[in-house]
Scaffold this active site. Structure first.
Site, PDB file in Angstrom:
ATOM      1  CE  LYS A  11      -4.358   0.149   0.523  1.00 55.67           C
ATOM      2  NZ  LYS A  11      -5.236  -0.497  -0.340  1.00 55.67           N
ATOM      3  CB  THR A  58      -2.486  -3.594  -0.234  1.00 51.94           C
ATOM      4  OG1 THR A  58      -3.958  -3.148  -0.965  1.00 51.94           O
ATOM      5  CG2 THR A  58      -1.903  -4.323  -1.227  1.00 51.94           C
ATOM      6  NE  ARG A 177      28.202  28.635  -9.199  1.00 53.82           N
ATOM      7  CZ  ARG A 177      28.072  27.496  -9.661  1.00 53.82           C
ATOM      8  NH1 ARG A 177      27.619  27.328 -11.094  1.00 53.82           N
ATOM      9  NH2 ARG A 177      28.208  26.617  -9.100  1.00 53.82           N
ATOM     10  CD  GLN A 229      30.076  19.069  -9.794  1.00 49.06           C
ATOM     11  OE1 GLN A 229      29.938  20.122  -9.462  1.00 49.06           O
ATOM     12  NE2 GLN A 229      30.001  18.587 -10.998  1.00 49.06           N
ATOM     13  CG  HIS A 257      21.000  27.010 -14.100  1.00 50.18           C
ATOM     14  ND1 HIS A 257      22.291  26.814 -13.486  1.00 50.18           N
ATOM     15  CD2 HIS A 257      20.948  25.873 -14.772  1.00 50.18           C
ATOM     16  CE1 HIS A 257      22.743  25.422 -13.836  1.00 50.18           C
ATOM     17  NE2 HIS A 257      21.858  24.829 -14.645  1.00 50.18           N
TER      18      HIS A 257
END
Ligand SMILES: O=c1[nH]c(=O)c2[nH]c(=O)[nH]c2[nH]1
Length: 295
Positions: A11, A58, A177, A229, A257
């Site tokens: 479920k 379920t 940025r 990263q 972005h």
């Protein structure tokens, strides 16, 4: 002769709310979650021979989830997930693995007239707390804790340069940025031999969740980020250092972005580089950076 090579069923989207009432202080604490239960085991004949004698309905899984939530703590969600998953493996001889996924929503206590209110809460953002608890017969209980949909942005303190430059490269090097992402992070615990072991270390789950969140915020804010990263790797490293029972940490970070807009066509308006103030947030396409760091 074809054969069933993988099967699980259960479920999904079991919505559940629980209130804990502290009678002494008349303070309520509330929990709201969405649970998914999936079972595996000797169930092939239900597919191949319409043999429902091996099928735990379920609907029964949903009822069990409510009953377990009534009879056991739902906080921390790791303990509840492990309790529920263990129940299915112990109760039904032919069920060998139970997968329980929990998505916990935020109900944060309101501050009213400068004081925490005893029974009023607000939805504190789209962020969720995530648990995957898998009870595997003969092996133990595997738990991955995590958080998702935590939207963050920093308006400076992020760079991206020195990447591969070739005939396919248009992106300029950037030394300042905007960095924005929706954090999806997880940490996998060393396997617990049984439910008693999960119970024994139950206090570590909330502590580690709070710590992982704190590390995510702190490194995101304080680091002069050279790339998504590298920043995410440092987050993984710190979480591994903070909790010795965690063996693997993973992050999945979309790079949301924000593009500069050149407005010089309008009366020479300066809105690029150090003069950039008005940006165009992009919904797609987005970068998507993932990693898992293991001990
Ligand atoms: O932090 C980043 N990592 C990338 O791999 C990448 N690629 C890109 O276009 N911008 C960025 N930013």
């Amino acid at each position: 002769m074809p054969k069933v090579s993988a099967a699980r069923y259960g479920k999904d989207n079991i919505r559940l709310y629980k209130v804990d009432r502290d009678e002494a202080t008349k303070t309520h604490t509330v929990y709201e979650m969405v649970v998914c239960v999936l079972l595996e085991g000797e169930i092939e004949t239900s597919y191949t021979e319409a043999d429902n004698s091996v099928v735990v309905a379920t609907d029964s899984m949903k009822q069990t989830t409510y009953i377990m939530a009534k009879q056991h703590p739902v906080n921390p969600p790791e303990l509840f997930g492990a309790t529920l998953a263990s129940h299915f493996v112990e109760k039904y001889k032919h069920i060998h693995t139970a997968h329980v996924n929990i998505i916990q929503h935020r109900w944060t206590r309101m501050e009213v007239e400068g004081k925490p209110h005893p029974h009023s809460f607000y939805r504190d953002g789209a962020e969720k707390r995530i648990v995957q608890a898998d009870a595997i017969e003969g092996k133990g209980i595997e738990i991955r804790s995590g958080l998702s949909d935590l939207l963050v942005l920093k308006s400076t303190g992020s760079q991206f340069h020195s990447f591969v430059r070739d005939e396919y490269t248009l992106l300029p090097e950037v030394y300042d940025r905007i960095l924005s992402t929706s954090v999806d992070a997880g940490w996998k615990w060393a396997i617990f031999p049984d439910l008693a072991a999960v119970e024994k270390d139950a206090a570590k789950f909330n502590e580690t969740h709070a710590k992982a969140r704190e590390i995510t915020f702190r490194l995101f804010a304080l680091e002069e980020s050279p790339s998504v990263q590298n920043t995410m790797y440092k987050m993984c490293e710190e979480i591994l250092a903070a909790q010795p029972m965690v063996n693997d940490v993973d992050y999945s970070l979309p790079n949301k972005h924000y593009f500069e807009i050149d407005l010089s066509w309008h009366k020479g308006l300066k809105n690029t580089g150090k003069d950039a103030e008005v940006y165009a947030p992009q919904s797609d396409p987005n970068g998507l950076i993932k990693c898992t760091v293991s001990r």
